[in-house]
Design an enzyme around this catalytic site. Structure first.
Site: not given
Ligand SMILES: [Cu+2]
Ligand SMILES: *[C@@H]1O[C@H](CO)[C@@H](O)[C@H](O)[C@H]1NC(C)=O
Ligand SMILES: *[C@@H]1O[C@H](CO)[C@@H](O)[C@H](O)[C@H]1NC(C)=O
Length: 690
Positions: A347, A435
């Site tokens: 990420d 997320y």
């Molecule tokens: Cu997760």
């Protein structure tokens, strides 16, 4: 509404999973565009000069101007612009001369910018000297891997399927409407290819219609491969036809979650009648006995530097940490189907943990008493952008006890001493697509630095034909059935923290104290065993690679040249909360790229260029750069300037409570003084006013 969503669908990128999206503002308009300023306007001396300050708006502007003037490429696209920080000795000597106020002899470290750009299908690394207005280095990178994806190219890639005939046909075959379709770019990883791959992403699509929670409505089975350098679709796959999960129950906006149940929580206030007790001067923060520097970087996000704690006994600021930040975030999914196997994200190095950092919402993200800082970065064309309120700083009183004792053992006397715990929190939230990572650095009066990682946001789910668990017999569903047609995929999150501790100076060693069960040899007394401490000082990097969990051990960074009056080496302890290691096999390609997770703890000698645990060029890298590779050199780490690396890990088996948005899941670690002070450092601390 529907029409707005169409516009939205075209503009979305991984890092635009933020609130602004819901108000129909395309991601890039949230960046305040800065108009060109004449160089003279920015040549004026900087206020609050500090060599570790993030590149300011003016400096980013100047980078753009210098690149435009001095690099002839028309289509130079910028993928990273950040501070090329001065060498540590230079920063430290500047700092000491500043505090001794003999400014005459001090050398002011230069302000340099480090840029990663793409032009003509090649990656360039450029260094700009901001005071000399010149390019000091400009070279082509020949190794494997690619830089961070820019938001603008993700947006362009995500909009390509909308006009691609086979995709339109796939959407129509499913009885869906194109105007509700929204796509996201997924990085692709590397699977042993020896030929250089093109810079591609796999675009996967979702459906809005009746919800903003498109992540819960995957259009499963379609994968569009886009070559980012030519911005064209180069591959198309439509494999499977399963229903798109329903929109009912997926929306998470307060206005759309009806009925709203009232669980009778009254209002509350974080009220400090005398104001906050911390001060911010430029990017330097002072609170209680702590002093540290806060900066923001497109890749790392929040960086804490030069953390020192004032020792009242010694009458001096004692160093604890030179620099700390999230170095990489590895998120491999455990789904081996064609539309999923490549979801093995790094990420930070692929999307930019800082680039994905979001504006914090006062009173919700941070309490009433918080102060905010902005962050600056650049768009692909070099135009600086501002992310407002990207960091918040606040004092926390959570009703906890810092220390206490009630003494009932003395006849006729009742002794009760309690000190409430007040701490200072520095927070950033990075929303990398679905997320949300909440990163907290919490400074305590006891000398403790506690780091907390909170995971929230939305799961990555797979569309499926299943509507009840009983239908899943003897088949691998790769996850948990969370709602009809919705499988929450199993995955991990590993966040590698770079922790350049300088415990009371920068010559440090790493010590492992193993607690060992010992048989009693003394047969006089009835006990058969006890445990003792076996102390080992790591000589080389290989001695400091540690997989936690198998044995009880204390891990310390000590300063062997500094001892307490009692003769103990001054140190700081790493206290992991709940360690997790990789479960993939060592030779699996994602694991080769995420090899920094192999051990929970690593120690390396300080080297300015060893910053990114998953490699400098993370996208499609082959695991030939990064922490696991550097560590193989097995350098000496005893009595050296060393860097501690700790990976906070989560194995995530989704459950129904993670639907349609996840309650925050936390993990982290503590850095705690261990024989650093002569006695409890808060014994003589005045409690806060009642
Ligand atoms: Cu997760
Ligand atoms: C530069 O970009 C423009 C627009 O994206 C494109 O039309 C042009 O062909 C590109 N030039 C080069 C040299 O790649
Ligand atoms: C610093 O690290 C880089 C990358 O691992 C390496 O190439 C270089 O030789 C190192 N420098 C020193 C002085 O060890």
């Amino acid at each position: 509404m529907k029409h707005d969503f169409t516009t939205l669908a075209v503009k979305a990128s991984i890092c635009s999973g933020r609130e602004d999206k819901l108000t129909m503002v395309p991601c890039f308009t949230i960046f305040t565009i800065i108009f060109l300023l004449p160089l003279s306007a920015i040549a004026s001396p900087q206020q609050n000069y500090h060599p570790l300050n993030s590149l300011s708006l003016f400096e980013l502007q100047r980078v753009q101007t210098i690149l435009k003037a001095q690099i002839p490429h028309k289509n130079l696209s910028l993928h990273y612009v950040g501070l090329d920080e001065s060498n540590k000795p230079l920063v430290l000597s500047w700092l000491s001369s500043r505090s001794s106020s003999s400014s005459s002899s001090s050398t002011v470290p230069p302000r340099l910018a480090y840029i990663i750009a793409r032009a003509d299908g090649r990656t360039r690394e450029i260094t700009v000297d901001l005071s000399a207005n010149s390019i000091t280095s400009n070279k082509i990178y020949h190794g494997h891997g690619y830089p961070i994806l820019s938001i603008q190219e993700q947006e362009a890639a995500n909009s390509l399927p909308q006009t691609y005939a086979p995709f339109i046909a796939s959407v129509q075959k499913r009885g869906l409407k194109l105007e509700h379709v929204l796509c996201e770019s997924s990085t692709v990883g590397w699977y042993g290819e020896t030929r250089e791959n093109k810079r591609v992403v796999k675009v996967v699509c979702y459906y809005l219609d009746g919800t903003v929670n498109f992540f819960m409505r995957p259009i499963e089975g379609i994968v569009v491969t886009v070559d980012l350098d030519v911005m064209k679709i180069v591959g198309y796959l439509d494999r499977m036809r399963v229903p798109v999960p329903k929109s009912e129950g997926t929306d998470y906006r307060e206005s759309n979650t009806r009925p709203l149940y009232d669980s009778h929580i009254n209002g509350f206030r974080m009220f400090q009648p005398d104001g906050p007790s911390f001060s911010i001067d430029g990017q330097e923060v002072r609170w209680a006995d702590w002093k540290f520097h806060v900066s923001f970087d497109m890749r790392a996000g929040l960086i804490i530097s030069l953390a020192t704690v004032y020792d009242h006994e010694k009458g001096e600021h004692r160093s604890v940490m030179y620099r700390g930040f999230v170095s990489e975030v590895f998120v491999p999914y455990m789904d081996l189907s064609e539309g999923w196997y490549f979801r093995t994200f790094l990420d930070s190095g692929e999307y930019g943990f800082g680039l994905c950092a979001v504006e914090l919402q006062p009173l919700r993200d941070c309490p009433e008493n918080a102060k905010f800082m902005d962050g600056y970065f650049t768009n692909q064309d070099g135009t600086p952008g501002k992310q407002k309120n990207v960091i918040c700083i606040f004092e926390r009183y959570a009703g906890n006890v810092m220390w206490r004792h009630t003494e009932t053992g003395i006849a006729g006397e009742k002794i009760r001493e309690v000190r409430p715990e007040v701490s200072l929190v520095v927070r950033m939230v990075s929303a990398v697509g679905n997320y949300d990572y909440i990163i907290d650095w919490e400074f305590k009066q006891t000398g403790i630095i506690e780091v907390n990682v909170g995971l929230s946001g939305i799961l990555e789910v797979r569309g499926s034909a299943y509507t009840h668990k009983d239908q899943i017999q003897n088949t691998e569903a790769y996850g948990t059935l969370l709602a009809e047609n919705t499988i929450g995929s199993r995955h991990d999150h590993f966040l590698s923290f770079y922790l350049d501790l300088d415990v009371d100076g920068h010559t440090n060693s790493f010590v492992k104290n193993t607690l060992k069960t010992t048989r009693a040899s003394n047969m006089v007394l009835p006990r058969k065993s006890y445990w003792t401490v076996v102390r080992e000082t790591a000589e080389k990097e290989s001695d400091a690679r540690i997989q936690l969990g198998s044995s009880a051990a204390e891990l310390l960074i000590v300063n062997p040249s500094k001892k307490t009056k009692m003769g103990n080496e001054v140190g700081y302890r790493l206290i992991p909360r709940s360690p997790a290691g990789p479960l993939l096999s060592d030779n699996d390609y994602p694991q080769i790229r995420g090899a920094f997770t192999k051990y929970n703890v690593w120690v390396t000698p300080y080297n300015k260029s060893e910053k990114w645990a998953g490699g400098q060029f993370a996208d499609q890298n082959r695991g030939d750069d990064g922490l696991a590779v550097w560590s193989l050199r097995n350098r000496k780490i005893e009595k050296k300037d060393i860097v501690l690396w700790y990976t906070v890990g989560f194995h995530h088996v989704p459950c129904q409570e993670d639907f349609p948005v996840m309650p925050t899941l936390s993990n982290g670690f503590e850095l705690r003084p261990s024989n650093f002070f002569e006695y409890n450092p808060v014994l003589k601390t005045k409690p806060p006013k009642q």
